[in-house]
Motif scaffolding. Structure first.
Motif, PDB file in Angstrom:
ATOM      1  N   ILE A 127       0.866  -1.177   0.000  1.00  9.76           N
ATOM      2  CA  ILE A 127       0.000   0.000   0.000  1.00  9.76           C
ATOM      3  C   ILE A 127       0.903   1.228   0.000  1.00  9.76           C
ATOM      4  CG2 ILE A 127      -1.813   1.238   1.248  1.00  9.76           C
ATOM      5  CD1 ILE A 127      -2.470  -1.570   2.533  1.00  9.76           C
ATOM      6  N   LEU A 128       0.672   2.153  -0.930  1.00  8.48           N
ATOM      7  CA  LEU A 128       1.583   3.268  -1.163  1.00  8.48           C
ATOM      8  C   LEU A 128       0.830   4.590  -1.047  1.00  8.48           C
ATOM      9  CD1 LEU A 128       3.225   1.690  -4.334  1.00  8.48           C
ATOM     10  CD2 LEU A 128       4.126   1.623  -2.016  1.00  8.48           C
ATOM     11  N   ASP A 129       1.238   5.428  -0.109  1.00  9.03           N
ATOM     12  CA  ASP A 129       0.539   6.683   0.177  1.00  9.03           C
ATOM     13  C   ASP A 129       1.515   7.842   0.027  1.00  9.03           C
ATOM     14  OD1 ASP A 129      -0.508   8.972   1.509  1.00  9.03           O
ATOM     15  OD2 ASP A 129      -1.821   7.719   2.714  1.00  9.03           O
ATOM     16  N   CYS A 130       1.284   8.668  -0.985  1.00 12.81           N
ATOM     17  CA  CYS A 130       2.149   9.816  -1.255  1.00 12.81           C
ATOM     18  C   CYS A 130       1.345  11.106  -1.202  1.00 12.81           C
ATOM     19  CB  CYS A 130       2.794   9.683  -2.631  1.00 12.81           C
ATOM     20  SG  CYS A 130       3.709  11.153  -3.165  1.00 12.81           S
ATOM     21  N   ASN A 131       1.768  12.033  -0.351  1.00  9.77           N
ATOM     22  CA  ASN A 131       1.218  13.382  -0.351  1.00  9.77           C
ATOM     23  C   ASN A 131       2.338  14.329  -0.769  1.00  9.77           C
ATOM     24  OD1 ASN A 131      -0.006  15.829   0.016  1.00  9.77           O
ATOM     25  ND2 ASN A 131      -0.155  15.688   2.237  1.00  9.77           N
ATOM     26  N   ALA A 132       2.243  14.830  -1.992  1.00  9.86           N
ATOM     27  CA  ALA A 132       3.246  15.758  -2.521  1.00  9.86           C
ATOM     28  C   ALA A 132       2.771  17.203  -2.430  1.00  9.86           C
ATOM     29  CB  ALA A 132       3.581  15.392  -3.968  1.00  9.86           C
ATOM     30  N   TRP A 148       9.620   5.064  -4.623  1.00 16.29           N
ATOM     31  CA  TRP A 148       8.592   4.661  -5.579  1.00 16.29           C
ATOM     32  C   TRP A 148       8.330   5.822  -6.527  1.00 16.29           C
ATOM     33  CZ3 TRP A 148       6.384   0.078  -6.665  1.00 16.29           C
ATOM     34  CH2 TRP A 148       5.265   0.078  -7.510  1.00 16.29           C
ATOM     35  N   ASP A 149       8.166   5.508  -7.808  1.00 17.06           N
ATOM     36  CA  ASP A 149       7.901   6.524  -8.825  1.00 17.06           C
ATOM     37  C   ASP A 149       6.383   6.684  -8.964  1.00 17.06           C
ATOM     38  OD1 ASP A 149       7.949   8.291 -10.895  1.00 17.06           O
ATOM     39  OD2 ASP A 149       9.059   7.009 -12.289  1.00 17.06           O
ATOM     40  N   TYR A 150       5.839   7.699  -8.307  1.00 16.85           N
ATOM     41  CA  TYR A 150       4.392   7.912  -8.282  1.00 16.85           C
ATOM     42  C   TYR A 150       3.943   8.647  -9.545  1.00 16.85           C
ATOM     43  CZ  TYR A 150       4.651   6.671  -3.330  1.00 16.85           C
ATOM     44  OH  TYR A 150       4.869   6.008  -2.138  1.00 16.85           O
ATOM     45  N   PRO A 151       2.983   8.093 -10.298  1.00 13.07           N
ATOM     46  CA  PRO A 151       2.489   8.778 -11.492  1.00 13.07           C
ATOM     47  C   PRO A 151       2.039  10.212 -11.190  1.00 13.07           C
ATOM     48  CG  PRO A 151       1.670   6.529 -11.449  1.00 13.07           C
ATOM     49  CD  PRO A 151       2.366   6.760 -10.136  1.00 13.07           C
ATOM     50  N   GLN A 152       2.410  11.132 -12.085  1.00  8.92           N
ATOM     51  CA  GLN A 152       2.128  12.573 -12.019  1.00  8.92           C
ATOM     52  C   GLN A 152       2.840  13.272 -10.861  1.00  8.92           C
ATOM     53  OE1 GLN A 152      -1.880  13.995 -12.703  1.00  8.92           O
ATOM     54  NE2 GLN A 152      -2.454  12.144 -13.803  1.00  8.92           N
ATOM     55  N   ILE A 153       3.648  12.554 -10.095  1.00  6.82           N
ATOM     56  CA  ILE A 153       4.384  13.156  -8.984  1.00  6.82           C
ATOM     57  C   ILE A 153       5.874  12.908  -9.124  1.00  6.82           C
ATOM     58  CG2 ILE A 153       4.794  13.059  -6.486  1.00  6.82           C
ATOM     59  CD1 ILE A 153       1.766  12.568  -6.159  1.00  6.82           C
ATOM     60  N   GLY A 154       6.264  11.666  -9.393  1.00  9.31           N
ATOM     61  CA  GLY A 154       7.666  11.324  -9.554  1.00  9.31           C
ATOM     62  C   GLY A 154       8.196  10.504  -8.397  1.00  9.31           C
ATOM     63  N   LYS A 190       0.901  -8.873 -11.834  1.00 14.17           N
ATOM     64  CA  LYS A 190       1.157  -7.746 -10.938  1.00 14.17           C
ATOM     65  C   LYS A 190       0.441  -6.518 -11.474  1.00 14.17           C
ATOM     66  CE  LYS A 190       5.122  -5.731  -8.480  1.00 14.17           C
ATOM     67  NZ  LYS A 190       6.620  -5.830  -8.344  1.00 14.17           N
ATOM     68  N   ILE A 191      -0.340  -5.847 -10.616  1.00  8.08           N
ATOM     69  CA  ILE A 191      -1.049  -4.643 -11.039  1.00  8.08           C
ATOM     70  C   ILE A 191      -0.886  -3.539  -9.987  1.00  8.08           C
ATOM     71  CG2 ILE A 191      -2.772  -5.967 -12.347  1.00  8.08           C
ATOM     72  CD1 ILE A 191      -4.790  -5.283 -10.115  1.00  8.08           C
ATOM     73  N   TYR A 192      -1.069  -2.313 -10.434  1.00  3.32           N
ATOM     74  CA  TYR A 192      -0.999  -1.120  -9.583  1.00  3.32           C
ATOM     75  C   TYR A 192      -2.298  -0.350  -9.777  1.00  3.32           C
ATOM     76  CZ  TYR A 192       1.019   3.443  -7.996  1.00  3.32           C
ATOM     77  OH  TYR A 192       1.284   4.629  -7.363  1.00  3.32           O
ATOM     78  N   ILE A 193      -3.091  -0.239  -8.713  1.00  6.01           N
ATOM     79  CA  ILE A 193      -4.342   0.518  -8.742  1.00  6.01           C
ATOM     80  C   ILE A 193      -4.149   1.759  -7.873  1.00  6.01           C
ATOM     81  CG2 ILE A 193      -6.846   0.461  -8.452  1.00  6.01           C
ATOM     82  CD1 ILE A 193      -6.708  -2.552  -8.208  1.00  6.01           C
ATOM     83  N   TYR A 194      -4.478   2.950  -8.405  1.00  6.25           N
ATOM     84  CA  TYR A 194      -4.205   4.163  -7.637  1.00  6.25           C
ATOM     85  C   TYR A 194      -5.163   5.294  -8.013  1.00  6.25           C
ATOM     86  CZ  TYR A 194      -1.866   5.697 -11.939  1.00  6.25           C
ATOM     87  OH  TYR A 194      -1.598   6.048 -13.238  1.00  6.25           O
ATOM     88  N   ASN A 195      -5.210   6.275  -7.135  1.00  4.88           N
ATOM     89  CA  ASN A 195      -5.958   7.515  -7.379  1.00  4.88           C
ATOM     90  C   ASN A 195      -5.009   8.699  -7.237  1.00  4.88           C
ATOM     91  OD1 ASN A 195      -7.201   9.842  -5.373  1.00  4.88           O
ATOM     92  ND2 ASN A 195      -8.443   9.510  -7.197  1.00  4.88           N
ATOM     93  N   ILE A 196      -5.220   9.713  -8.051  1.00  4.95           N
ATOM     94  CA  ILE A 196      -4.498  10.986  -7.933  1.00  4.95           C
ATOM     95  C   ILE A 196      -5.517  12.070  -7.619  1.00  4.95           C
ATOM     96  CG2 ILE A 196      -3.132  12.729  -9.154  1.00  4.95           C
ATOM     97  CD1 ILE A 196      -2.088  10.377 -10.896  1.00  4.95           C
ATOM     98  N   CYS A 197      -5.221  12.870  -6.598  1.00  2.84           N
ATOM     99  CA  CYS A 197      -6.133  13.939  -6.185  1.00  2.84           C
ATOM    100  C   CYS A 197      -5.349  15.251  -6.116  1.00  2.84           C
ATOM    101  CB  CYS A 197      -6.741  13.603  -4.821  1.00  2.84           C
ATOM    102  SG  CYS A 197      -8.073  14.699  -4.289  1.00  2.84           S
ATOM    103  N   ASP A 198      -5.949  16.337  -6.574  1.00  2.81           N
ATOM    104  CA  ASP A 198      -5.311  17.647  -6.615  1.00  2.81           C
ATOM    105  C   ASP A 198      -5.815  18.514  -5.461  1.00  2.81           C
ATOM    106  OD1 ASP A 198      -5.336  20.648  -7.520  1.00  2.81           O
ATOM    107  OD2 ASP A 198      -3.871  19.679  -8.834  1.00  2.81           O
ATOM    108  N   HIS A 199      -4.892  19.032  -4.641  1.00  6.81           N
ATOM    109  CA  HIS A 199      -5.274  19.807  -3.458  1.00  6.81           C
ATOM    110  C   HIS A 199      -6.136  21.020  -3.809  1.00  6.81           C
ATOM    111  CE1 HIS A 199      -3.035  17.759  -0.288  1.00  6.81           C
ATOM    112  NE2 HIS A 199      -2.009  17.652  -1.108  1.00  6.81           N
ATOM    113  N   GLN A 200      -5.751  21.773  -4.815  1.00  9.09           N
ATOM    114  CA  GLN A 200      -6.491  22.990  -5.145  1.00  9.09           C
ATOM    115  C   GLN A 200      -7.879  22.686  -5.701  1.00  9.09           C
ATOM    116  OE1 GLN A 200      -5.296  26.593  -4.797  1.00  9.09           O
ATOM    117  NE2 GLN A 200      -4.479  25.225  -3.224  1.00  9.09           N
ATOM    118  N   THR A 256      -1.910  14.326  -4.318  1.00  7.53           N
ATOM    119  CA  THR A 256      -1.685  13.078  -3.605  1.00  7.53           C
ATOM    120  C   THR A 256      -1.829  11.923  -4.579  1.00  7.53           C
ATOM    121  OG1 THR A 256      -4.026  12.831  -3.004  1.00  7.53           O
ATOM    122  CG2 THR A 256      -2.604  14.016  -1.442  1.00  7.53           C
ATOM    123  N   ASN A 257      -1.160  10.825  -4.263  1.00  4.62           N
ATOM    124  CA  ASN A 257      -1.309   9.592  -5.030  1.00  4.62           C
ATOM    125  C   ASN A 257      -1.317   8.448  -4.021  1.00  4.62           C
ATOM    126  OD1 ASN A 257      -0.635   7.099  -6.373  1.00  4.62           O
ATOM    127  ND2 ASN A 257       0.055   8.269  -8.142  1.00  4.62           N
TER     128      ASN A 257
END
Length: 404
Positions: free
Chosen positions: A167-172, A216-222, A322-332, A306-307
């Motif tokens: 489980i991968l939680d990124c707040n950029a 981890w290389d997070y999509p749209q974040i890096g 192997k699969i990666y399921i994720y959501n990207i959310c924009d703070h603004q 966030t991703n």
């Protein structure tokens, strides 16, 4: 058409109230209650101004079962949505049992005097909820919550067995402060300072805080440094995912955040036991909480994304997958919609969705229920409709990332 009582008027409570108001065809009558009435009134006025929907507000001490029972009997809701502090889960659950009302929360119980969170005391109420033909949906946030549903969706549609889950939680996001927490500072710091844990080959393994790191290389974040923590969804997924051999949880932290936290640790300001200062008993972490910015104030300042997602690896038709399921959310974007940043948004929207499915009768199972125990498909459909679209990447099973 349902009546719903929301308990808690912090950042997540704000999002839940806004999103319920957006779905007034389901949530006919909404009451928002908190210890601080002025917070409820502010959210009520926002919703009236932005959406033209009236909600009622009330003051409540969510530690007091008798007061909770009185409020629930007055409101007569179909469901209580608990987005108060995790310390208050058991009191609110007991009040729901006494009044015959379904229950939903976003985080499992944590005792105020012990920095440890687990489902044991909530799961112990399973028989009581079953006996009264009531559902207690546990952990209907993002993590726990959506991450559990992602795993259930993967199990249903992509795997015969899932062997490994990360489980991968990124707040950029960047709020511009030297140090602040994106949700309740007390809960946040206690969680991060706890020892890490992960489950492998039938047993729990413990690590020191921040001992294990991967990039981890997070999509749209890096690429981001991601640290192993313990998180409550691991406890239920171990029970409910077929074939599981290992599950881990990783979260990103900046060097600045970790440096500030280390300084606070070193001088004792993250302690949760009372100390005496000038004849007064104080809890050091409460002092830190009082000095830090209110997480609800971060919304208009926070920029970035966030991703949050899960990587699942296992077997399908005898072949590795192997699969990666994720959501990207924009703070603004989140702030424009509901006056809150993504950390609140990604927790509050799933709480509304879980409540919606219960009120519509699409999800109903008596007892204490974790998210992965329900059919994931209707929840996944609602995520796309209500602001948290998800993506799936099919990965090479041999892809690995260095863990230090």
């Amino acid at each position: 058409m349902s009546r719903v009582l929301i308990i808690g008027a912090g950042g997540v409570g704000r999002v839940v109230a806004h999103k319920c108001a957006q779905n007034s065809g389901v949530f006919e009558h909404i009451v928002l209650a908190s210890r601080t009435l002025s917070k409820c009134e502010q959210i009520r006025d926002e919703i009236k101004r932005m959406q033209g929907v009236n909600i009622e507000v009330s003051k409540i001490d969510a530690d007091n079962v008798e007061d909770l029972v009185t409020l629930i009997k007055s409101v007569k809701p179909s469901l209580v949505i608990n987005v108060a502090l995790p310390y208050q889960d058991l009191a609110i659950m007991d009040a729901c049992l006494l009044t015959g009302v379904h229950y939903l929360d976003t985080a499992n119980y944590e005792h105020p005097d012990s920095a440890k969170f687990e489902y044991k005391e909530q799961w112990a109420k399973n028989g009581d909820f079953k006996d009264k033909n009531l559902m207690a949906l546990l952990g209907s946030g993002f993590d726990p919550g959506v991450t559990n549903v992602f795993c259930a969706y993967a199990m249903k549609h992509y795997f015969d067995e899932i062997h490994y889950i990360d489980i991968l939680d990124c707040n950029a996001g960047d709020h511009g402060y030297a140090f602040a927490t994106n949700f309740n500072p007390e809960i946040n710091i206690r969680e991060v300072n706890s020892k890490g844990r992960y489950w492998e080959e039938g047993e729990w393994k413990e690590t020191e805080p921040m001992e294990i790191k991967m990039v981890w290389d997070y999509p749209q974040i890096g690429p981001k440094d991601s640290y192993l923590l313990y998180h409550e969804e691991e406890e239920s997924l171990v029970k409910n995912i077929k074939g599981l051999k290992r599950i881990r949880f990783f979260m990103t932290f900046s060097e600045s955040y970790l440096t500030h936290l280390k300084v606070l640790d070193n001088i004792g300001l993250t302690r949760i036991d009372p100390i005496e200062v000038d004849g007064c008993k104080v809890i050091p972490l409460h002092v830190v909480k009082a000095l830090l910015p209110d997480p609800a104030s971060l919304g208009p300042r926070t920029k970035g994304k966030t991703n949050i997602g899960v990587v699942c690896e296992g077997i399908k038709d005898g072949k590795r997958k192997k699969i990666y399921i994720y959501n990207i959310c924009d703070h603004q974007e989140a702030y424009k919609e509901v006056c809150a940043q993504c950390v609140s948004y990604t927790t509050g929207v799933p709480a509304m969705i879980g409540a919606k499915l219960i009120c519509e009768g699409k999800w109903m199972k008596y007892g204490t229920v974790n998210m992965e125990e329900m059919d994931p498909d209707p929840f996944m459909e609602e995520l796309n409709r209500h602001g948290l679209p998800w993506h799936i990447i099919e990965m090479d099973p041999d892809t690995t990332f260095e863990v230090k």
